[in-house]
Design a protein around this motif. Structure first.
Motif, PDB file in Angstrom:
ATOM      1  N   ARG A 123      13.627   4.679   6.294  1.00 39.07           N
ATOM      2  CA  ARG A 123      13.154   6.016   6.675  1.00 39.07           C
ATOM      3  C   ARG A 123      14.297   6.877   7.201  1.00 39.07           C
ATOM      4  O   ARG A 123      14.310   8.087   6.988  1.00 39.07           O
ATOM      5  CB  ARG A 123      12.031   5.916   7.713  1.00 39.07           C
ATOM      6  CG  ARG A 123      11.406   7.254   8.042  1.00 39.07           C
ATOM      7  CD  ARG A 123      10.269   7.126   9.057  1.00 39.07           C
ATOM      8  NE  ARG A 123       9.083   6.510   8.464  1.00 39.07           N
ATOM      9  CZ  ARG A 123       7.954   6.284   9.138  1.00 39.07           C
ATOM     10  NH1 ARG A 123       7.879   6.612  10.433  1.00 39.07           N
ATOM     11  NH2 ARG A 123       6.912   5.717   8.545  1.00 39.07           N
ATOM     12  N   THR A 127      15.015   9.055   3.117  1.00 37.71           N
ATOM     13  CA  THR A 127      13.988  10.091   3.042  1.00 37.71           C
ATOM     14  C   THR A 127      14.530  11.393   3.639  1.00 37.71           C
ATOM     15  O   THR A 127      15.551  11.396   4.326  1.00 37.71           O
ATOM     16  CB  THR A 127      12.725   9.674   3.813  1.00 37.71           C
ATOM     17  OG1 THR A 127      12.973   9.798   5.231  1.00 37.71           O
ATOM     18  CG2 THR A 127      12.332   8.231   3.516  1.00 37.71           C
ATOM     19  N   TRP A 128      13.832  12.467   3.406  1.00 34.55           N
ATOM     20  CA  TRP A 128      14.273  13.755   3.947  1.00 34.55           C
ATOM     21  C   TRP A 128      14.232  13.786   5.476  1.00 34.55           C
ATOM     22  O   TRP A 128      14.851  14.653   6.099  1.00 34.55           O
ATOM     23  CB  TRP A 128      13.438  14.896   3.360  1.00 34.55           C
ATOM     24  CG  TRP A 128      13.994  15.377   2.049  1.00 34.55           C
ATOM     25  CD1 TRP A 128      13.686  14.933   0.807  1.00 34.55           C
ATOM     26  CD2 TRP A 128      14.983  16.398   1.876  1.00 34.55           C
ATOM     27  NE1 TRP A 128      14.420  15.606  -0.146  1.00 34.55           N
ATOM     28  CE2 TRP A 128      15.216  16.513   0.482  1.00 34.55           C
ATOM     29  CE3 TRP A 128      15.677  17.230   2.744  1.00 34.55           C
ATOM     30  CZ2 TRP A 128      16.130  17.420  -0.048  1.00 34.55           C
ATOM     31  CZ3 TRP A 128      16.588  18.145   2.220  1.00 34.55           C
ATOM     32  CH2 TRP A 128      16.810  18.231   0.839  1.00 34.55           C
ATOM     33  N   LEU A 129      13.535  12.843   6.102  1.00 36.39           N
ATOM     34  CA  LEU A 129      13.586  12.740   7.565  1.00 36.39           C
ATOM     35  C   LEU A 129      14.984  12.357   8.044  1.00 36.39           C
ATOM     36  O   LEU A 129      15.320  12.550   9.211  1.00 36.39           O
ATOM     37  CB  LEU A 129      12.577  11.697   8.055  1.00 36.39           C
ATOM     38  CG  LEU A 129      11.103  12.052   7.945  1.00 36.39           C
ATOM     39  CD1 LEU A 129      10.249  10.861   8.328  1.00 36.39           C
ATOM     40  CD2 LEU A 129      10.766  13.265   8.816  1.00 36.39           C
ATOM     41  N   SER A 240      13.510  20.523   2.200  1.00 38.00           N
ATOM     42  CA  SER A 240      13.141  19.552   3.224  1.00 38.00           C
ATOM     43  C   SER A 240      11.623  19.454   3.344  1.00 38.00           C
ATOM     44  O   SER A 240      11.060  18.350   3.351  1.00 38.00           O
ATOM     45  CB  SER A 240      13.756  19.958   4.570  1.00 38.00           C
ATOM     46  OG  SER A 240      13.340  19.096   5.600  1.00 38.00           O
ATOM     47  N   ARG A 241      10.961  20.596   3.435  1.00 39.85           N
ATOM     48  CA  ARG A 241       9.488  20.604   3.566  1.00 39.85           C
ATOM     49  C   ARG A 241       8.843  19.914   2.365  1.00 39.85           C
ATOM     50  O   ARG A 241       7.948  19.067   2.518  1.00 39.85           O
ATOM     51  CB  ARG A 241       8.974  22.041   3.680  1.00 39.85           C
ATOM     52  CG  ARG A 241       7.470  22.139   3.940  1.00 39.85           C
ATOM     53  CD  ARG A 241       6.929  23.504   3.576  1.00 39.85           C
ATOM     54  NE  ARG A 241       7.072  23.760   2.139  1.00 39.85           N
ATOM     55  CZ  ARG A 241       6.301  23.232   1.202  1.00 39.85           C
ATOM     56  NH1 ARG A 241       5.317  22.403   1.537  1.00 39.85           N
ATOM     57  NH2 ARG A 241       6.495  23.516  -0.071  1.00 39.85           N
ATOM     58  N   GLY A 243      10.054  17.690   0.468  1.00 34.83           N
ATOM     59  CA  GLY A 243      10.363  16.270   0.427  1.00 34.83           C
ATOM     60  C   GLY A 243       9.817  15.486   1.595  1.00 34.83           C
ATOM     61  O   GLY A 243      10.105  14.283   1.718  1.00 34.83           O
ATOM     62  N   GLY A 244       9.055  16.140   2.481  1.00 36.12           N
ATOM     63  CA  GLY A 244       8.487  15.454   3.632  1.00 36.12           C
ATOM     64  C   GLY A 244       9.394  15.447   4.850  1.00 36.12           C
ATOM     65  O   GLY A 244       9.154  14.702   5.806  1.00 36.12           O
TER      66      GLY A 244
END
Length: 585
Positions: A123, A127-129, A240-241, A243-244
């Motif tokens: 994560r 991921t984009w996070l 970003s939005r 892609g989560g």
């Protein structure tokens, strides 16, 4: 009966210092009188050298190189990441620009954990996070506005040309692109740039990055505002939005550069200017060097058992202290104590003359996670004694391995440099620290160590490297190799390396770093070794302050590679980096 290392110390004390056989294999450094630029990609080196030749100062050259590397070295050069710029002018002025990534406003200490509190693998990396608010463009523009002399458009122009027209890929370029190809293929916007229908580029083909050229043109016209508050910033927030992720347009618009006081110390008469927190690098380098100042490393001999013993013990103690450092806006860092000579003397007194100190015997706060190793360094100096050392990064090679929409900008996965959870062990046996916990607007701790050495007010050395937690020891060993062992800058950075970071309690070595005899002596004294593939890609410059060949002693040893004549500046890119170069004039 004398123990093995004690016997080795006694024998070495009776021998004269000798040149390292490893040093003899290094090529001669590149020599120049007026300017020198060393980067991880030869086209970027040429861009920086041309800026100097055209009358720009070292900061102008650094800005141009920073933009150019984003095009020709996309694995680590970047617009979507961040780093540090260390500046030193011949008149004594100094500046340290913190352009490191920051956590978005919606970030939380538990964002990389599941509902039960377990860390979710991947994560914080995949991921984009994982994306922090990028700082590179803001930092380059801050430096140019405050310390440069050339107009922005002139400094961005070479990068625009290289992105728009493309550049021919050498074998090392394609090897890096092949590393990222499987992940590139999974994202259509990224695959369209860095693959041919999902297949890697081949040697001799031309990499064209039209979207990145358009982003660079926007920066050339509108500066940092175009990147952070214009269409580019909005596109990054939207990607970003979608892609989560959690980066917003407000996060982009709110990014601010910090100018910090560099860490300062001295070593054998050389004044050192290095990276302060949120980097732990400069503090650790100063702490190690001031412990080592109590030993005659030259007399011990390069990579002797005696030298390895004291260097590893100094590293062990500095890395123990490193773990308590954090972002100065969130953590109180006692830098004055850690770089104090009296403190170094107390640490030195605790080093046994022979035996290894078990790391577990040194109490300290639990360490944060180690940062990614895929960073890049460039070093710049001119004949007047002005210098810039820059280390910046996307974290992993190619960062998140995704571009933000149509911007052509590869995004970082720098949030992985935070501790995902306090007390949680990672694959290396290291656990997270509260000092490096995720928090909104916070910068993760780093080992990046762009460093500059002077003596009596004159420039002596510019050095730095990628390498994750090994950055500190790479930079440290290059300094010791020049100052204590009289190596040229190319010999110093090409020499085999070793590394100790407190935990795990293991000394890592590159192939041929130790002789079999030396290793046996140290194992008998309690050390455990693990050989690793070569690491880091240092970029260094020395001056004629070290002698006519840029080496610490200016020794005229016939079998050592030497420049054809004396110069003011000597530059070398790490032999571990097949596509980098030193370019001077």
């Amino acid at each position: 009966m004398r123990r093995p290392l004690a016997l080795a110390l006694a024998v070495l004390a009776a021998l004269p210092a000798v040149a390292s056989p490893a040093a003899a294999a290094a090529p001669a450094p590149v020599g120049a009188d007026h300017g020198m630029v060393v980067t991880a990609q030869h086209l970027a080196s040429e861009v920086g050298a041309q800026v100097l030749k055209d009358g720009g100062n070292v900061v102008d050259a650094a800005v141009a190189v920073g933009y150019a590397l984003a095009v020709v070295f996309p694995a680590a050069g970047n617009l979507g990441g961040g780093g540090f710029m260390n500046i030193r002018f011949a008149d004594g002025r100094a500046a340290f620009v913190d352009m490191r990534e920051k956590a978005p406003a919606a970030a939380t200490a538990t964002m990389f954990q599941d509902a039960s509190g377990a860390v979710v693998k991947g994560r914080s990396t995949d991921t984009w996070l994982a994306v922090g608010v990028p700082g590179t463009v803001a930092g380059l523009e801050w430096a140019r506005d405050h310390y440069g002399t050339k107009p922005r458009a002139a400094l961005v122009a070479p990068a625009i040309r290289l992105a728009r027209d493309g550049f021919v890929l050498a074998p090392a370029d394609t090897s890096l692109l092949q590393l990222g190809a499987p992940d590139f293929a999974a994202d259509p916007a990224t695959a369209a740039i860095f693959t041919h229908g999902g297949k890697p580029y081949a040697v001799g083909e031309r990499l064209v990055q039209a979207n990145l050229a358009a982003t660079l043109e926007a920066i050339a016209a509108g500066g940092a505002d175009a990147f952070y508050r214009g269409d580019v910033g909005r596109a990054i927030a939207e990607a970003s939005r979608a892609g989560g992720g959690i980066i917003t347009a407000a996060d982009m618009a709110g990014y601010r550069v910090r100018e910090l006081a560099p860490v300062r110390c001295s070593y054998r008469g050389y004044d050192i200017q290095s990276a302060p927190p949120p980097s732990a690098g400069g503090v650790a380098i100063c702490e190690v060097l001031q412990i080592l100042e109590g030993y005659d490393l030259s007399a011990m001999g390069y990579h002797s058992a005696a030298e390895l013993h004291v260097m590893v013990e100094a590293m062990r103690r500095a890395y123990r202290d490193r773990q308590g450092l954090g972002d100065p806006d969130f953590v109180k860092n006692d830098i004055a104590k850690l770089v104090d000579r009296d403190y170094a003397a107390r640490l030195r007194a605790g080093i046994d003359a022979v035996q290894a100190t078990p790391s577990a015997a040194l109490e300290a706060p639990p360490p944060p996670k180690p940062e990614g190793q895929q960073t890049t360094q460039f070093s710049i100096a001119d004949g007047a004694g002005n210098a810039v050392s820059v280390t910046y990064t996307l974290n992993s090679w190619f960062g998140l391995r995704r571009v933000a929409g149509g911007t052509g900008v590869l995004m970082n996965n720098e949030m992985d440099d935070f501790a995902a959870k306090s007390g949680a062990s990672n694959q290396f046996g290291l656990v997270g620290s509260d000092a490096n916990a995720v928090a909104p607007g916070k910068t993760p701790i780093s080992s990046m160590s762009p460093t500059i050495l002077t003596r009596d007010g004159k420039l002596a050395m510019v050095i730095g490297s990628p390498g994750g937690s090994r950055i500190i020891t790479i930079t440290l060993e290059a300094i010791v190799n020049v100052v204590d062992h009289g190596m040229t800058v190319s010999e110093a950075i090409d020499a085999p390396r070793f590394h100790m970071q407190w935990m795990p309690d293991v000394v890592e070595t590159e192939p041929y770093a130790l002789s079999a005899d030396t290793r046996r002596l140290l194992e008998a004294s309690g050390y455990t070794f693990r050989e690793k593939a070569p690491w880091g890609q240092a970029a260094g410059i020395t001056t004629d302050l070290f002698g006519e060949d840029g080496g610490g002693n200016g020794l005229a040893i016939p079998y050592l590679a030497k420049p054809p004549k004396p110069y003011r500046l000597y530059g070398a890119d790490d032999d571990r980096d097949p596509v980098g170069s030193a370019a001077g004039y």
